[in-house]
Design an enzyme around this catalytic site. Sequence first.
Site, PDB file in Angstrom:
ATOM      1  N   HIS A  71      -6.846  -8.422  -2.797  1.00 36.41           N
ATOM      2  CA  HIS A  71      -8.296  -8.026  -2.364  1.00 36.41           C
ATOM      3  C   HIS A  71      -8.528  -6.451  -2.793  1.00 36.41           C
ATOM      4  O   HIS A  71      -7.197  -5.929  -2.713  1.00 36.41           O
ATOM      5  CB  HIS A  71      -8.664  -8.400  -1.064  1.00 36.41           C
ATOM      6  N   TYR A 110      -0.351  -9.892   0.337  1.00 33.64           N
ATOM      7  CA  TYR A 110       0.445  -9.472   1.292  1.00 33.64           C
ATOM      8  C   TYR A 110       0.500 -10.276   2.539  1.00 33.64           C
ATOM      9  O   TYR A 110      -0.444 -10.811   3.139  1.00 33.64           O
ATOM     10  CB  TYR A 110       0.499  -7.883   1.553  1.00 33.64           C
ATOM     11  N   TYR A 127       0.924  -1.163   0.126  1.00 37.08           N
ATOM     12  CA  TYR A 127       0.145  -0.030  -0.048  1.00 37.08           C
ATOM     13  C   TYR A 127       0.994   1.296   0.212  1.00 37.08           C
ATOM     14  O   TYR A 127       1.967   1.189   0.634  1.00 37.08           O
ATOM     15  CB  TYR A 127      -0.817   0.039   1.301  1.00 37.08           C
ATOM     16  N   ARG A 180      -2.789 -12.483   3.522  1.00 37.53           N
ATOM     17  CA  ARG A 180      -4.057 -11.666   2.857  1.00 37.53           C
ATOM     18  C   ARG A 180      -4.363 -12.423   1.537  1.00 37.53           C
ATOM     19  O   ARG A 180      -3.392 -11.953   0.517  1.00 37.53           O
ATOM     20  CB  ARG A 180      -4.223 -10.456   2.989  1.00 37.53           C
ATOM     21  N   HIS A 239     -10.533  -3.264  -1.045  1.00 32.31           N
ATOM     22  CA  HIS A 239     -11.399  -2.735  -0.335  1.00 32.31           C
ATOM     23  C   HIS A 239     -12.367  -1.793  -1.057  1.00 32.31           C
ATOM     24  O   HIS A 239     -12.097  -0.914  -1.795  1.00 32.31           O
ATOM     25  CB  HIS A 239     -10.635  -1.857   0.766  1.00 32.31           C
TER      26      HIS A 239
HETATM   27 FE    FE Z   1      -5.982  -4.700   2.509  1.00 33.42          FE
END
Ligand code: FE
Length: 241
Positions: A159, A146, A107, A156, A161
């Site tokens: 995905h 990640y 991110y 995870r 959000h």
């Molecule tokens: Fe996330």
Amino acid sequence: MNIKSLIKRNFEKQPVANHSDYKSSILRAPKNNKINFPSTVSEISGPSFNKDIIRELDNDLTLNFSNKNQMPIGQKIIVYGKILDQFHNPLDGILIEIWQANSGGKYLHEKDKNDAPIDKNFAGCGRYITSNDGFYEFITIKPGAYPYPNRGIEWRPMHIHFSVFGKSFGQRLITQMYFQGDPLIKSCPMINSIPNSGAKKSLVGCLDLKKSKSDKVLTYKFDIILRGYNQTFFENRIEGL
Ligand code: FE
């Protein structure tokens, strides 16, 4: 809307608030009984979103933060779908905001300590306001999986959000879309806190090869149902109707 006309959600499809395999849920789960707060006028009377606020590239994450139109690294995809009410009627004027990691699973955020590199052409956020048939569409890059600390290091699944804003501040719902075929979905404790397999499935964007062929970009379809028996799971709303 008259409260009596609301279809109650099916609680068997909602996750338990306190799931032993998902460490953060134990820390966050309420320990006391719930208290109802009536909404104030300012909470239910706005905001209203004008479609004019959306700029041309707001829903194109491959270009909205790129330098001199350089493409970010990764698989270009389209994510599209409809926002539907409890009776599966399409909803017009719904503000959708998305955020995601880049193709390396990083991110653009100072608190992301993952070792993966930042992509200087990708910020990973976009927005769209639905048209009168409830339709939305984003052009983006397939996010990477990640690692995160849970029971030791876990992963995870890929995905995106989603935040969906209704007609008032009290109507913001947040969820995540996963990708059909991702082997990490099966072992994800966040997804596994949802006991019902159909409800888990509703969080998975489905590969739409027909549209992939016509648009020449890999395409995923993800409809969101805001209320009722088949409601999409929203992580910020596990109580109430
Ligand atoms: Fe996330």
